[in-house]
Design a protein around this motif. Structure first.
Motif, short mmCIF file in Angstrom:
data_model
loop_
_atom_site.label_atom_id
_atom_site.label_comp_id
_atom_site.label_asym_id
_atom_site.label_seq_id
_atom_site.Cartn_x
_atom_site.Cartn_y
_atom_site.Cartn_z
N PRO A 6 39.17 27.14 30.99
CA PRO A 6 38.32 28.40 31.41
C PRO A 6 38.81 29.84 30.54
CG PRO A 6 39.38 27.38 33.51
CD PRO A 6 38.97 26.66 31.73
N PRO A 7 38.45 31.04 30.64
CA PRO A 7 39.06 32.26 30.07
C PRO A 7 39.63 32.95 31.46
CG PRO A 7 36.64 32.18 30.18
CD PRO A 7 36.51 31.63 30.57
N ILE A 8 40.91 33.66 30.97
CA ILE A 8 40.88 34.38 32.72
C ILE A 8 40.41 35.81 32.42
CG2 ILE A 8 42.80 36.05 32.85
CD1 ILE A 8 45.20 34.14 30.88
N ALA A 9 40.29 36.03 33.72
CA ALA A 9 39.60 37.14 34.12
C ALA A 9 39.63 38.88 32.88
CB ALA A 9 39.03 37.26 35.36
N ALA A 10 38.35 39.07 33.23
CA ALA A 10 39.13 40.43 32.80
C ALA A 10 39.78 41.69 33.00
CB ALA A 10 38.28 41.47 32.05
N GLU A 11 39.66 41.80 34.16
CA GLU A 11 40.30 42.42 35.12
C GLU A 11 41.57 41.59 35.11
OE1 GLU A 11 39.67 42.56 39.25
OE2 GLU A 11 39.39 40.80 39.81
N LEU A 12 41.82 40.22 35.13
CA LEU A 12 43.35 40.25 34.94
C LEU A 12 44.10 40.26 33.57
CD1 LEU A 12 43.15 37.09 37.43
CD2 LEU A 12 44.00 39.94 37.61
N ALA A 280 37.88 33.04 39.96
CA ALA A 280 37.51 32.44 38.91
C ALA A 280 38.19 33.00 37.75
CB ALA A 280 35.95 32.91 38.71
N GLY A 281 38.42 32.64 36.70
CA GLY A 281 39.81 33.50 36.34
C GLY A 281 40.87 33.68 36.64
N ALA A 282 41.26 33.41 37.52
CA ALA A 282 42.32 33.43 38.22
C ALA A 282 43.94 32.34 37.69
CB ALA A 282 42.83 33.78 39.29
N PHE A 283 44.47 33.48 37.54
CA PHE A 283 45.57 32.57 36.84
C PHE A 283 47.00 32.37 37.86
CE2 PHE A 283 46.75 36.88 35.15
CZ PHE A 283 47.40 37.32 35.49
N HIS A 284 47.59 31.66 37.48
CA HIS A 284 49.21 31.18 38.99
C HIS A 284 50.07 31.83 39.11
CE1 HIS A 284 51.46 28.41 41.14
NE2 HIS A 284 52.36 29.25 41.08
N GLY A 285 50.00 32.41 40.61
CA GLY A 285 50.58 33.87 40.75
C GLY A 285 49.45 35.67 41.16
N PHE A 286 48.14 34.96 40.46
CA PHE A 286 47.55 36.51 40.91
C PHE A 286 47.01 36.78 42.08
CE2 PHE A 286 44.96 32.92 42.84
CZ PHE A 286 43.48 34.08 43.22
N ASP A 287 47.27 36.40 42.85
CA ASP A 287 47.48 37.08 44.22
C ASP A 287 48.12 38.49 44.29
OD1 ASP A 287 49.07 34.58 44.05
OD2 ASP A 287 49.88 35.16 46.43
N ALA A 292 43.47 44.10 41.27
CA ALA A 292 42.64 43.56 41.23
C ALA A 292 41.96 43.10 42.27
CB ALA A 292 43.19 42.27 40.13
N SER A 293 40.20 43.16 42.17
CA SER A 293 40.57 43.31 43.50
C SER A 293 39.65 41.94 43.62
CB SER A 293 38.26 43.66 42.87
OG SER A 293 37.18 43.22 41.72
N VAL A 294 39.73 40.95 42.27
CA VAL A 294 39.83 39.58 43.36
C VAL A 294 41.24 38.62 42.82
CG1 VAL A 294 40.98 38.76 40.56
CG2 VAL A 294 39.84 36.68 41.66
N SER A 295 42.05 39.66 43.47
CA SER A 295 43.47 39.54 44.22
C SER A 295 43.49 40.01 45.61
CB SER A 295 44.71 40.54 43.90
OG SER A 295 44.78 39.11 42.21
N ARG A 296 43.11 41.27 45.76
CA ARG A 296 42.51 41.62 46.92
C ARG A 296 41.41 40.52 48.28
NH1 ARG A 296 41.80 46.89 44.04
NH2 ARG A 296 39.98 46.42 44.69
N ARG A 297 40.43 40.00 47.22
CA ARG A 297 39.34 39.42 47.89
C ARG A 297 39.69 38.07 48.46
NH1 ARG A 297 35.61 37.54 44.27
NH2 ARG A 297 36.73 38.96 42.66
N ALA A 298 40.80 37.79 47.10
CA ALA A 298 41.66 36.44 48.04
C ALA A 298 42.16 36.43 49.24
CB ALA A 298 42.26 35.74 46.29
#
Length: 314
Positions: A6-12, A280-287, A292-298
């Motif tokens: 899968p692709p890495i999320a654009a915001e990451l 979706a699109g999150a790599f290891h350590g993204f949190d 990034a909004s995906v990190s805040r949501r996680a």
């Protein structure tokens, strides 16, 4: 041919290095040294974090294991606690890593945070690190952190390699009938030494943790072990029944993706309440990338689970 994955999320993507990885993230003893140096940059001063947050931060030893205990100011009554086991590929990291973030989490959740500094491979292979985590667990559950901690409201949490040790602790405790924590939180956990899942091949040379590094990590952690026990590599456990409610955070672009998904499914099959999130699109350590909004949501989802478990009664 290596799968695309899968692709890495654009915001990451802006957080990735400009030059793609062309070699393993960790390739032997020299790589261990580089990883330790890199992770040391995330360590924070106890005094500085205490001054910044107002929390009481104590450093002590529990039967030889260094421990940091974070207690928010002005806590009233008995509160829950989180035994939080740091990551680092089983070879790096310390209990001072992201100390400020741990203090702020303790303050937000109004709980005590206990951070063990377990022994690392290759100098100390299995079972040293797991033994250290169990030592601190036994100290905590028997009231070692003081009368302000409700020992019936303790959550064990671990990220990456800390997830391996946290899940391994539960395998050990359920196997011998020991007292269990209220819940288990696994953050992008490293669980399977066999490296057979498709996601381990999708990321042969990832920007961060990759397959060659993972193989080396497991080889030094399990050095001298002829038959790998399930408590050392929790994905090998045949029976996961008896585990407490479990939260699993998974990055979609992470070599640990498939072993995390499989572990969540096997817990479910064993009748364990499981909450699993794949981002979706999150790599290891993204949190750790709070921009990034995906990190805040996680992080928000993880904290909500922790809050529910720490406040649960009965």
């Amino acid at each position: 041919m290596t799968p695309l994955g899968p692709p890495i999320a654009a915001e990451l993507r802006p957080f990735l290095p400009e030059i793609a990885a062309e070699r393993p993230f960790m390739d032997g003893p020299e790589g261990v040294g580089k990883l330790r140096a890199a992770m040391a940059e995330f360590e924070e001063s106890v005094d500085a974090v205490a001054a910044e947050t107002g929390a009481h931060i104590a450093e002590l030893r529990v039967d030889g294991v260094p421990v940091i205990v974070i207690t928010p100011a002005d806590l009233e009554g008995r509160v829950g606690a989180v035994l939080n086991v740091h990551g680092g590929g089983l070879v790096a990291g310390s209990h001072r890593s992201v100390l400020g973030a741990n203090a702020r989490t303790a303050i937000e959740l109004e709980c005590v945070m206990v951070l063990p500094d377990y022994r690392l491979a290759p100098e100390h292979p299995y079972p040293a690190g797991l033994d250290d985590v169990e030592t601190v667990w036994e100290w905590l559950r028997t009231g070692g952190a003081g009368r302000g901690v409700d020992v019936d409201r303790i959550v064990v949490m671990g990220g990456s390699a800390g997830g391996c040790l946290s899940a391994g602790l539960l395998v050990r405790l359920t196997g011998k009938g020991g007292q269990l924590p209220r819940a288990l939180v696994l953050v992008q956990p490293q669980l399977d030494d066999r490296n057979v899942h498709p996601s381990t091949f999708e990321l042969e040379h990832a920007y961060f943790w990759d397959r060659p590094s993972n193989l080396y990590s497991w080889s030094v952690y399990l050095a001298g072990t002829d038959i790998v026990p399930a408590e050392a590599a929790p994905a090998r456990a045949h029976d996961l029944s008896g585990f407490p409610p479990t939260f699993i955070e998974i990055g979609q672009v992470d070599i640990f993706r498939d072993e995390g998904l499989e572990f969540a499914a096997r817990l479910s099959h064993a009748g364990v309440p499981v909450e699993a999130h794949m981002w979706a699109g999150a790599f290891h350590g993204f949190d750790g990338l709070i921009e990034a909004s995906v990190s805040r949501r996680a992080v928000a989802a993880r904290r909500e689970f922790l809050r529910d478990q720490l406040n649960a009664r009965g």
